[in-house]
Design a protein around this motif. Sequence first.
Motif, PDB file in Angstrom:
ATOM      1  N   GLY A  22      82.733  27.770  33.812  1.00  0.00           N
ATOM      2  CA  GLY A  22      82.524  26.366  33.871  1.00  0.00           C
ATOM      3  C   GLY A  22      83.007  25.424  35.102  1.00  0.00           C
ATOM      4  O   GLY A  22      83.408  24.065  34.792  1.00  0.00           O
ATOM      5  N   VAL A  23      83.237  26.063  36.090  1.00  0.00           N
ATOM      6  CA  VAL A  23      83.635  25.350  37.306  1.00  0.00           C
ATOM      7  C   VAL A  23      82.589  24.440  38.067  1.00  0.00           C
ATOM      8  O   VAL A  23      81.574  25.101  38.220  1.00  0.00           O
ATOM      9  CB  VAL A  23      84.370  26.353  38.321  1.00  0.00           C
ATOM     10  N   ASP A  24      82.950  23.289  38.041  1.00  0.00           N
ATOM     11  CA  ASP A  24      82.034  22.277  38.527  1.00  0.00           C
ATOM     12  C   ASP A  24      82.306  22.537  40.202  1.00  0.00           C
ATOM     13  O   ASP A  24      83.600  22.066  40.621  1.00  0.00           O
ATOM     14  CB  ASP A  24      82.257  20.841  38.232  1.00  0.00           C
ATOM     15  N   THR A  25      81.485  22.619  41.165  1.00  0.00           N
ATOM     16  CA  THR A  25      81.673  22.965  42.516  1.00  0.00           C
ATOM     17  C   THR A  25      80.777  22.041  43.336  1.00  0.00           C
ATOM     18  O   THR A  25      79.557  22.321  43.114  1.00  0.00           O
ATOM     19  CB  THR A  25      81.521  24.437  42.894  1.00  0.00           C
ATOM     20  N   ILE A  26      81.260  21.631  44.362  1.00  0.00           N
ATOM     21  CA  ILE A  26      80.403  21.129  45.364  1.00  0.00           C
ATOM     22  C   ILE A  26      80.668  21.586  46.705  1.00  0.00           C
ATOM     23  O   ILE A  26      81.844  21.932  47.233  1.00  0.00           O
ATOM     24  CB  ILE A  26      80.830  19.349  45.891  1.00  0.00           C
ATOM     25  N   ASP A  55      84.753   9.898  40.281  1.00  0.00           N
ATOM     26  CA  ASP A  55      83.733  10.496  39.752  1.00  0.00           C
ATOM     27  C   ASP A  55      83.755  11.940  40.114  1.00  0.00           C
ATOM     28  O   ASP A  55      82.904  12.722  39.353  1.00  0.00           O
ATOM     29  CB  ASP A  55      82.211   9.960  40.229  1.00  0.00           C
ATOM     30  N   TYR A  56      84.408  12.457  40.850  1.00  0.00           N
ATOM     31  CA  TYR A  56      84.359  13.743  41.286  1.00  0.00           C
ATOM     32  C   TYR A  56      85.946  14.545  41.060  1.00  0.00           C
ATOM     33  O   TYR A  56      86.271  15.408  41.669  1.00  0.00           O
ATOM     34  CB  TYR A  56      83.871  14.155  42.453  1.00  0.00           C
ATOM     35  N   SER A  57      86.495  13.918  40.334  1.00  0.00           N
ATOM     36  CA  SER A  57      88.154  14.303  40.205  1.00  0.00           C
ATOM     37  C   SER A  57      87.815  15.622  39.392  1.00  0.00           C
ATOM     38  O   SER A  57      89.126  16.521  39.753  1.00  0.00           O
ATOM     39  CB  SER A  57      88.878  13.264  39.229  1.00  0.00           C
ATOM     40  N   GLN A  58      86.947  16.309  38.952  1.00  0.00           N
ATOM     41  CA  GLN A  58      86.998  17.713  38.138  1.00  0.00           C
ATOM     42  C   GLN A  58      86.439  18.620  38.840  1.00  0.00           C
ATOM     43  O   GLN A  58      86.262  19.825  38.828  1.00  0.00           O
ATOM     44  CB  GLN A  58      86.647  17.492  36.717  1.00  0.00           C
ATOM     45  N   TYR A  59      86.026  18.417  40.283  1.00  0.00           N
ATOM     46  CA  TYR A  59      85.100  19.077  41.054  1.00  0.00           C
ATOM     47  C   TYR A  59      86.067  19.886  41.898  1.00  0.00           C
ATOM     48  O   TYR A  59      87.014  19.374  42.672  1.00  0.00           O
ATOM     49  CB  TYR A  59      84.183  18.402  41.704  1.00  0.00           C
ATOM     50  N   LYS A  60      85.861  21.172  42.240  1.00  0.00           N
ATOM     51  CA  LYS A  60      86.209  22.052  43.140  1.00  0.00           C
ATOM     52  C   LYS A  60      85.333  21.942  44.561  1.00  0.00           C
ATOM     53  O   LYS A  60      84.177  21.822  44.486  1.00  0.00           O
ATOM     54  CB  LYS A  60      86.236  23.396  42.763  1.00  0.00           C
ATOM     55  N   ILE A  61      85.873  22.103  45.960  1.00  0.00           N
ATOM     56  CA  ILE A  61      84.987  21.899  47.055  1.00  0.00           C
ATOM     57  C   ILE A  61      85.303  23.297  47.578  1.00  0.00           C
ATOM     58  O   ILE A  61      86.368  23.814  47.884  1.00  0.00           O
ATOM     59  CB  ILE A  61      85.955  20.974  47.828  1.00  0.00           C
ATOM     60  N   THR A  62      83.998  23.790  47.897  1.00  0.00           N
ATOM     61  CA  THR A  62      84.118  25.311  48.392  1.00  0.00           C
ATOM     62  C   THR A  62      83.292  25.150  49.939  1.00  0.00           C
ATOM     63  O   THR A  62      82.474  24.743  50.207  1.00  0.00           O
ATOM     64  CB  THR A  62      83.377  26.143  47.302  1.00  0.00           C
ATOM     65  N   ILE A  63      84.024  25.641  50.745  1.00  0.00           N
ATOM     66  CA  ILE A  63      83.221  25.695  52.361  1.00  0.00           C
ATOM     67  C   ILE A  63      83.056  27.254  52.540  1.00  0.00           C
ATOM     68  O   ILE A  63      83.812  27.857  52.838  1.00  0.00           O
ATOM     69  CB  ILE A  63      84.421  24.979  53.129  1.00  0.00           C
ATOM     70  N   TYR A  64      81.942  27.507  52.761  1.00  0.00           N
ATOM     71  CA  TYR A  64      81.417  28.996  53.084  1.00  0.00           C
ATOM     72  C   TYR A  64      81.549  28.601  54.889  1.00  0.00           C
ATOM     73  O   TYR A  64      80.781  27.902  55.404  1.00  0.00           O
ATOM     74  CB  TYR A  64      79.938  29.132  53.113  1.00  0.00           C
ATOM     75  N   CYS A  65      82.536  29.434  55.501  1.00  0.00           N
ATOM     76  CA  CYS A  65      82.738  29.332  56.605  1.00  0.00           C
ATOM     77  C   CYS A  65      83.028  30.829  57.447  1.00  0.00           C
ATOM     78  O   CYS A  65      82.705  31.829  56.786  1.00  0.00           O
ATOM     79  CB  CYS A  65      84.118  28.533  56.736  1.00  0.00           C
TER      80      CYS A  65
END
Length: 485
Positions: A22-26, A55-65
Amino acid sequence: MLDLKEDLIKAFDEKVVELAKGVDTIAFFHPFCDAGGGGERVLWVLIAGLLKASDYSQYKITIYCKEGAEKEKVLAKVQDQFNVAFTESEQKRIHLVGLKHWGLLEAKRYPRLTLIAQSLGSAFVVFVDTIGFAFTFPIAKLFGCKKVIAYVHYPTISSDMIGVVRGGVESFNNKGMAANSSLGRNLKLGYYKAFAFLYSIVGSFADVILANSSWTIGHLNNIWNLPDRTSVLYPPCDTNSLASFGLEGRQNVIVSVAQFRPEKAHTLQLQSLLLLLNQHPEYRTGPRKVTLLFIGGVRNPTDQALATSVRTQSVEMGIEDNVEILINASYPDLKAWLGRASIGMHAMRDEHFGIGVVEYMAAGLITVAHNSGGPKMDIVSVKQDSQTGLLDVSSSTSSNSTSGFLAQTKEEYAAEIYKALTLTPTEQMDIRKRARESVLTRFSNKSFQEGFLNAMKGNVAAFVGNARTAVAPSPVKNGLIPSAL
């Protein structure tokens, strides 16, 4: 292709795990997230805005690098070069996912057919594309993304590029047989047209397209023809901190801030300086001596070779005493030079936007930029008196008054630099003030973050229930410039 499949499976497996938890990810696709260019500034300023937005305090940030990028080192470099810092809690929400075969994206692997090979090599999972690999868009859809958002710095192929090939014009990306023989020209022209067709197809998979300038949106609307999905959002520049510099007591230093890449036209700048010094030898030595300082990033041996070539050319031209080179400067060092130099020089043809030009103007430098692309269309204002044909350097703060200079050839650069050097102190101060005022708000970090968040606001929640990994919104007009080209 098996190597690409490995990375696709890896990314897909990680997405499945996140869905289960249930992880919200941008998520962002940006292989070179640790580089020091304008594209990386866009990436990190955007991430900083998202992490601070309630509005995005619950989101994880993932960077494909690229594989091997270490978060701690990357974030330290981001703070050093862009003055973008993250709190400890924000850092915990940032995750880097290394792509083992990211090297397939490097242009050096494809000395010929660069566009096709590099773009096909970019077909990894993407949620938000901030680097310009449009061939990732259909892959994102394939893996169930409901929305794809693209922040486009410049189109991979443009009508200008096709025109250069058709006309047989010699340039950094059109040389040798392609420029000098009808057979080579026709073959490359066919290749470019075929690529443009493929590019238009993959572009149609983007739900939201944000172009960084009027020049970029014009070419996107020409190739992708999706004006209803496309708007201009100017990239972020650190205008507020640069505007703190005083405008008096500047040194006779011309700074040129650009990565060491062929398209940045370092040779043209050297030739312009040589012409200036030959025409006006009083600037070669003595109290009026002019120094051209190149400040640029080096990413790899190819970039380093170009930086070395710049030094070698300056010696061959006999102007080495008037040329300095500063490689991979820290952000404080860059700011220090912007605060004491007098003139900012930019020479890239068809620069999609020109963050460096904005930084010059915010810091109070008198800018001499290339008469094309973003600098001409969005940033630098040049007004001539209708009666005399002379530049308007009046004290008016109107946006229609001159805020810098534009040039294309070495002769024009030498002439415009000479004009800047010989303005009266009052005229110089007027242009410095006007330039700063013209960019201070339009191109700030805050304006960019607000514009991007306005585009996302209210849309993520609409589809996060169906796909737990959020990527992009529907476009809105508030905070964005409507496409009009």
